[in-house]
Enzyme design. Structure first.
Site, PDB file in Angstrom:
ATOM      1  N   PHE A   1       3.184   6.096  -2.651  1.00  8.89           N
ATOM      2  CA  PHE A   1       4.287   6.903  -3.176  1.00  8.89           C
ATOM      3  C   PHE A   1       4.123   7.122  -4.684  1.00  8.89           C
ATOM      4  O   PHE A   1       4.374   8.219  -5.195  1.00  8.89           O
ATOM      5  CB  PHE A   1       5.632   6.233  -2.896  1.00  8.89           C
ATOM      6  CG  PHE A   1       6.160   6.484  -1.507  1.00  8.89           C
ATOM      7  CD1 PHE A   1       6.621   7.738  -1.122  1.00  8.89           C
ATOM      8  CD2 PHE A   1       6.192   5.462  -0.569  1.00  8.89           C
ATOM      9  CE1 PHE A   1       7.103   7.972   0.147  1.00  8.89           C
ATOM     10  CE2 PHE A   1       6.676   5.686   0.709  1.00  8.89           C
ATOM     11  CZ  PHE A   1       7.131   6.940   1.075  1.00  8.89           C
TER      12      PHE A   1
ATOM     13  N   ALA B   1       0.830  -1.209   0.000  1.00 10.30           N
ATOM     14  CA  ALA B   1       0.000   0.000   0.000  1.00 10.30           C
ATOM     15  C   ALA B   1       0.862   1.255   0.000  1.00 10.30           C
ATOM     16  O   ALA B   1       0.543   2.253  -0.667  1.00 10.30           O
ATOM     17  CB  ALA B   1      -0.940  -0.013   1.201  1.00 10.30           C
ATOM     18  N   CYS B   2       1.955   1.228   0.734  1.00  7.03           N
ATOM     19  CA  CYS B   2       2.858   2.377   0.752  1.00  7.03           C
ATOM     20  C   CYS B   2       3.491   2.584  -0.618  1.00  7.03           C
ATOM     21  O   CYS B   2       3.636   3.728  -1.078  1.00  7.03           O
ATOM     22  CB  CYS B   2       3.935   2.194   1.812  1.00  7.03           C
ATOM     23  SG  CYS B   2       3.366   2.445   3.504  1.00  7.03           S
ATOM     24  N   ALA B   3       3.898   1.509  -1.282  1.00  5.55           N
ATOM     25  CA  ALA B   3       4.471   1.638  -2.624  1.00  5.55           C
ATOM     26  C   ALA B   3       3.492   2.333  -3.558  1.00  5.55           C
ATOM     27  O   ALA B   3       3.862   3.252  -4.310  1.00  5.55           O
ATOM     28  CB  ALA B   3       4.851   0.263  -3.165  1.00  5.55           C
TER      29      ALA B   3
END
Length: 434
Positions: free
Chosen positions: A400, A395-397
């Site tokens: 970003f 989810a963070c990828a």
């Protein structure tokens, strides 16, 4: 629902998705939504999924259902669910909000089966309200010690499963997309030390030093490096690493709050992935503490995740999933606000850069590593927590990539009011290799 009730799970999903949505859903009650040949195939395996979403019609309900297996995806790699998240993101335009009447009908259909309190994953931490009720006020020393331990004191071997040999849990810096993770992490450490411009014999303080990769790298250059962390697991790993390298005369890692460091007059300070734990309301005092610890003309390198857009009324925030499962009390600020805080603490900000794309690449590498070492990761921390970490990193990828979050490096100098017209303050232009 089941047992011949008036509304199926597929009908419920129809309240939230356009009928043309290219997604397939098969439910425990035998109902189906969408074409059988859709590339994305969801499975609602238990009524608990419905109760989770009714109790928490937000990300927490969906995360609980996913972590417990009540909501699943055919063919998903739990260590790297990025392709599924990317596909779901592409379907956002098909989502719709049910009318108040339809929402009432849906709730009545679910509650006709009785009120049920769905289970909570064992990996979920207490809410912010519950922590405050226990006396853990955000970003006090006691609360910070507890929240850091929640995230980091699980298993060093688990972190090694996805971080790799560098044990560097922050954004790498890639020369291109083909660079290996290990080379990119070494490149990041090199870049930070080059920006700080420290020479052999000079003193570095690394705040939130993790497993010691920066301390080790600095000591190899002959720099006297002190690292502080609130994680006992990290400190033990780091000091064993220092001993293996024979660097005890140059490097040390302590379990210590940055506010309790007794030394001062450091030549350089780095704060790499630490500010996310500090709290936006404490940024000013944090940088004032850095100013106090540095000698005149000392340099500060602050490397942190930022939000791409200010929150309403300038207030920071964090989604509930990260707060409950990953970083309790974590907090992100906008880059302009951070730079103002550094400036107002007395520093000269001489350089800043946004490394957003680099963190997306870093996270893709971590997810691939977790997938490659999945069996050991589950052995170290259990299936639920390993599954949570795969979701979090994927989810963070994505976040970003879509510019929801960024990561900035700020380089600042503590000025010496003497002026130094001979140029010894700092060079006229950036002096490091990018």
């Amino acid at each position: 629902m089941a047992n011949g009730k008036s509304m199926t799970v597929a009908e419920m999903l129809g309240f939230f998705l356009d009928p043309a949505t290219p997604i397939r859903m098969d439910a425990f009650d035998g109902s189906h939504f969408g074409p059988a040949d859709a590339s994305l195939h969801l499975k609602v395996t238990s009524p608990n999924c419905i109760y989770q979403l009714l109790a928490h019609p937000n990300e927490i309900g969906a995360v609980r259902a996913y972590v417990l297996g009540d909501l699943d995806v055919e063919g998903i790699d739990y260590a790297n669910p990025y392709p599924v998240l990317r596909a779901l993101f592409s379907l956002a335009s098909y989502a719709r909000r049910p009318s108040p009447v339809d929402a009432a009908r849906l709730a009545a259909a679910v509650l006709s089966h009785g009120v049920r309190r769905p289970p909570v994953p064992q990996t979920e931490g207490p809410s912010k309200f519950a922590r405050i009720k226990e006396g853990l006020l955000p970003h006090t020393e006691r609360a910070d010690s507890k929240t850091v331990s929640f995230h980091y004191d699980m298993s060093n071997e688990f972190y090694a499963d996805f971080l790799g040999p560098s044990m560097t849990y922050t954004c790498a810096v890639f020369e291109d997309e083909h660079m290996s993770l290990e080379d990119a992490q070494a490149n990041k450490l090199r870049l930070i030390l080059d920006k700080l411009g420290l020479r052999p014999g000079e003193r570095l303080l690394d705040i939130g030093c993790g497993w010691g990769s920066m301390v080790i790298t600095a000591a190899r250059r002959g720099i006297k490096a002190l690292g502080v962390t609130l994680s006992k697991e990290q400190a033990a790993w780091a000091n064993e690493w220092i001993a293996r390298e024979g660097l005890q005369d140059l490097a040390e890692v302590r379990v210590q709050d940055y506010r309790e460091v007794p030394e001062h007059d450091f030549d350089g300070i780095c704060s790499i992935g630490m500010m996310e734990h500090v709290g936006v309301k404490n940024y000013q005092s944090y940088f004032e503490e850095m100013y106090r610890l540095l000698k005149p003309m000392g340099r500060l390198l602050n490397h942190q995740i930022t939000i791409a857009h200010d929150k309403p009324n300038g207030k920071p925030g964090q989604d509930e999933f990260l707060d409950r499962y990953i970083f309790p009390d974590g907090d992100l600020g906008a880059p302009g606000f951070i730079e103002s805080c550094i400036h107002d603490a007395g520093f000269n900000v001489v350089h800043q850069e946004n490394l957003r794309q680099h963190y997306a690449l870093t996270l893709h590498h971590w997810c691939e590593n977790l997938s490659d070492n999945w069996d050991d990761a589950v052995k170290q921390v259990g299936f639920e927590r390993a599954k949570v970490w795969g979701l979090y990193m994927a989810a963070c990828a994505l976040n970003f990539e879509i510019d929801g979050i960024q990561i900035h490096q700020f380089l600042a100098v503590k000025p010496d009011r003497v002026g130094h017209p001979d140029g010894k303050w700092y060079p006229l232009r950036p002096w490091w290799r990018a």
